[in-house]
Design a protein around this motif. Structure first.
Motif, PDB file in Angstrom:
ATOM      1  N   LEU A  36       0.805  -1.210   0.000  1.00 45.67           N
ATOM      2  CA  LEU A  36       0.000   0.000   0.000  1.00 45.67           C
ATOM      3  C   LEU A  36       0.844   1.269   0.000  1.00 45.67           C
ATOM      4  O   LEU A  36       0.347   2.345  -0.327  1.00 45.67           O
ATOM      5  CB  LEU A  36      -0.937   0.018   1.221  1.00 45.67           C
ATOM      6  N   GLU A  37       2.115   1.144   0.410  1.00 48.22           N
ATOM      7  CA  GLU A  37       3.016   2.285   0.401  1.00 48.22           C
ATOM      8  C   GLU A  37       4.453   1.808   0.215  1.00 48.22           C
ATOM      9  O   GLU A  37       4.769   0.636   0.455  1.00 48.22           O
ATOM     10  CB  GLU A  37       2.887   3.103   1.685  1.00 48.22           C
ATOM     11  N   PHE A  38       5.295   2.727  -0.227  1.00 48.12           N
ATOM     12  CA  PHE A  38       6.708   2.435  -0.419  1.00 48.12           C
ATOM     13  C   PHE A  38       7.545   3.307   0.502  1.00 48.12           C
ATOM     14  O   PHE A  38       7.117   4.386   0.930  1.00 48.12           O
ATOM     15  CB  PHE A  38       7.132   2.686  -1.871  1.00 48.12           C
ATOM     16  N   ILE A  39       8.754   2.833   0.785  1.00 48.87           N
ATOM     17  CA  ILE A  39       9.726   3.612   1.545  1.00 48.87           C
ATOM     18  C   ILE A  39      10.829   4.049   0.594  1.00 48.87           C
ATOM     19  O   ILE A  39      11.458   3.224  -0.071  1.00 48.87           O
ATOM     20  CB  ILE A  39      10.332   2.783   2.696  1.00 48.87           C
ATOM     21  N   ASN A  86      11.483  14.265   2.747  1.00 50.97           N
ATOM     22  CA  ASN A  86      12.011  13.001   3.268  1.00 50.97           C
ATOM     23  C   ASN A  86      13.359  13.171   3.954  1.00 50.97           C
ATOM     24  O   ASN A  86      13.695  12.420   4.872  1.00 50.97           O
ATOM     25  CB  ASN A  86      12.129  11.971   2.138  1.00 50.97           C
ATOM     26  N   LEU A  87      14.142  14.164   3.518  1.00 50.70           N
ATOM     27  CA  LEU A  87      15.438  14.396   4.160  1.00 50.70           C
ATOM     28  C   LEU A  87      15.284  14.853   5.612  1.00 50.70           C
ATOM     29  O   LEU A  87      16.185  14.658   6.428  1.00 50.70           O
ATOM     30  CB  LEU A  87      16.238  15.443   3.375  1.00 50.70           C
ATOM     31  N   LEU A  88      14.137  15.449   5.946  1.00 51.86           N
ATOM     32  CA  LEU A  88      13.885  15.921   7.312  1.00 51.86           C
ATOM     33  C   LEU A  88      12.907  15.034   8.068  1.00 51.86           C
ATOM     34  O   LEU A  88      12.562  15.338   9.211  1.00 51.86           O
ATOM     35  CB  LEU A  88      13.350  17.359   7.280  1.00 51.86           C
ATOM     36  N   SER A  89      12.468  13.966   7.425  1.00 55.99           N
ATOM     37  CA  SER A  89      11.437  13.117   8.031  1.00 55.99           C
ATOM     38  C   SER A  89      12.005  11.759   8.421  1.00 55.99           C
ATOM     39  O   SER A  89      12.896  11.222   7.754  1.00 55.99           O
ATOM     40  CB  SER A  89      10.283  12.940   7.044  1.00 55.99           C
ATOM     41  N   GLN A  90      11.453  11.210   9.477  1.00 57.99           N
ATOM     42  CA  GLN A  90      11.812   9.848   9.883  1.00 57.99           C
ATOM     43  C   GLN A  90      11.052   8.823   9.047  1.00 57.99           C
ATOM     44  O   GLN A  90      11.561   7.747   8.761  1.00 57.99           O
ATOM     45  CB  GLN A  90      11.493   9.653  11.376  1.00 57.99           C
ATOM     46  N   GLN A  91       9.820   9.151   8.685  1.00 58.53           N
ATOM     47  CA  GLN A  91       8.990   8.256   7.875  1.00 58.53           C
ATOM     48  C   GLN A  91       9.088   8.662   6.410  1.00 58.53           C
ATOM     49  O   GLN A  91       8.394   9.554   5.947  1.00 58.53           O
ATOM     50  CB  GLN A  91       7.524   8.331   8.342  1.00 58.53           C
ATOM     51  N   LYS A  92       9.976   8.019   5.675  1.00 57.29           N
ATOM     52  CA  LYS A  92      10.225   8.394   4.278  1.00 57.29           C
ATOM     53  C   LYS A  92       9.334   7.573   3.348  1.00 57.29           C
ATOM     54  O   LYS A  92       9.813   6.812   2.508  1.00 57.29           O
ATOM     55  CB  LYS A  92      11.695   8.190   3.937  1.00 57.29           C
ATOM     56  N   THR A  93       8.048   7.727   3.536  1.00 61.39           N
ATOM     57  CA  THR A  93       7.100   6.892   2.802  1.00 61.39           C
ATOM     58  C   THR A  93       6.384   7.679   1.715  1.00 61.39           C
ATOM     59  O   THR A  93       6.296   8.914   1.759  1.00 61.39           O
ATOM     60  CB  THR A  93       6.057   6.285   3.749  1.00 61.39           C
ATOM     61  N   ILE A  94       5.884   6.937   0.741  1.00 58.18           N
ATOM     62  CA  ILE A  94       5.024   7.492  -0.299  1.00 58.18           C
ATOM     63  C   ILE A  94       3.973   6.444  -0.610  1.00 58.18           C
ATOM     64  O   ILE A  94       4.277   5.241  -0.664  1.00 58.18           O
ATOM     65  CB  ILE A  94       5.839   7.869  -1.560  1.00 58.18           C
ATOM     66  N   THR A  95       2.733   6.864  -0.778  1.00 54.44           N
ATOM     67  CA  THR A  95       1.659   5.901  -1.014  1.00 54.44           C
ATOM     68  C   THR A  95       1.831   5.235  -2.377  1.00 54.44           C
ATOM     69  O   THR A  95       2.535   5.755  -3.262  1.00 54.44           O
ATOM     70  CB  THR A  95       0.287   6.589  -0.962  1.00 54.44           C
TER      71      THR A  95
END
Length: 316
Positions: A10-13, A84-93
């Motif tokens: 459902l999502e990718f990292i 994503n560079l500033l986020s811990q959760q580097k996800t995209i749906t």
């Protein structure tokens, strides 16, 4: 069916560049600066074309449209990369990834042919100056731009459908900073040989083909300049053509290497470096190489600044 639903992703990292927070902050600052400079430079070219009648020529018509493509192209990838560079959760749906890929392929493919159209315009201006206004009349220029967009739409939609019709299971980690074809094919459960063949065919049509046309155009331009122009003009024109070819080769070459390699040769660091070349570095260099060094642009800037100064003086 039950197993497929159970393993459906459902999502990718998006793995990105590094897990080191300090390095991520440094990369964020660098890429944000590049994105801002590129965005401002391309917007400046578009506005200058819009408000400078002296630049309403085929050459600057193509450059303005190319800048529109570049702004959209960068905006497809850079904002998510920076977040994503500033986020811990580097996800995209899943659907967000498909949309990003479709837009990226659409705009990238259109850019490849737009560069070839720009080279064709310069070829006619230098090699056929007497017939130039007839060959590159406004209707022809408009049709060339629309053809670039049409090709881009066809490639973007076709490739996205082919990739996202594959079943993904197991790992959902995309080894890149955006949704691209090679790392996504590595996550597919099924055999991707058919997709690889289609990707090779499209790569030849979209990257290798326009690159050959561009090189042919510039080769004829250089030959004409060496034959018919004085030494001083030769040096300047040769310098301009060389800088154009360097940027074009960097854009086409990195993309071709990325998509023409066999799936077994995909590597982590190489993918990211090549991706950076044609998604970040080339869009930064293009406005400075193609437009901002030109005397016509410099004169137009001076004229616009002068008109603004006169208008402000009159308002007082």
């Amino acid at each position: 069916m039950e197993k497929r639903n159970h393993t459906r992703i459902l999502e990718f990292i998006l793995v990105g560049f590094s897990t080191d927070p300090q390095l991520q902050y440094f990369l964020f600052a660098i890429f944000l600066s590049i994105f801002k400079i590129s965005l401002l430079a391309h917007m400046f070219i578009i506005l200058l074309y819009r408000f400078s009648p002296t630049l309403h020529t085929p050459m600057y018509f193509f450059l303005a449209n190319f800048s529109i493509l570049e702004i959209c192209y960068m905006s497809t990838i850079a904002p998510k990369m920076l977040i994503n560079l500033l986020s811990q959760q580097k996800t995209i749906t899943f659907h967000g990834c498909a949309l990003q890929m479709c837009c990226y392929l659409l705009l990238g493919s259109a850019e490849c042919y737009m560069l070839a159209a720009m080279a064709y315009d310069r070829y006619n201006a230098i090699c056929h100056p007497l017939q130039y206004n007839h060959i590159m009349r406004r209707f022809v220029c408009l049709m060339l731009v629309l053809a670039c967009w049409f090709i881009g739409i066809m490639v973007g939609v076709l490739q996205t459908i082919l990739i996202f019709s594959l079943p993904f299971c197991g790992s959902n980690r995309i080894n890149n900073f955006y949704c691209d074809i090679p790392p996504l094919m590595n996550l597919a459960c099924n055999n991707t040989q058919f997709n690889e063949i289609i990707m090779l065919i499209i790569t030849f049509l979209i990257i290798v083909g326009p690159f050959i046309l561009t090189v042919i155009s510039y080769t004829n331009i250089i030959r004409t300049i060496l034959k018919n122009h004085p030494a001083g003009m030769r040096k300047k024109a040769f310098s301009t053509c060389t800088s154009h070819l360097i940027v074009v080769s960097m854009f086409y070459g990195s993309a071709a290497i990325m998509y023409l390699r066999p799936k077994s040769n995909y590597g982590m660091d190489e993918e990211k470096f090549l991706s950076l070349m044609y998604t970040v570095i080339a869009p930064l260099m293009n406005p400075f190489i193609y437009s901002l060094r030109n005397n016509d642009v410099k004169n137009a800037v001076k004229k616009v600044i002068g008109e603004i100064g006169i208008a402000l003086h009159d308002n007082r």
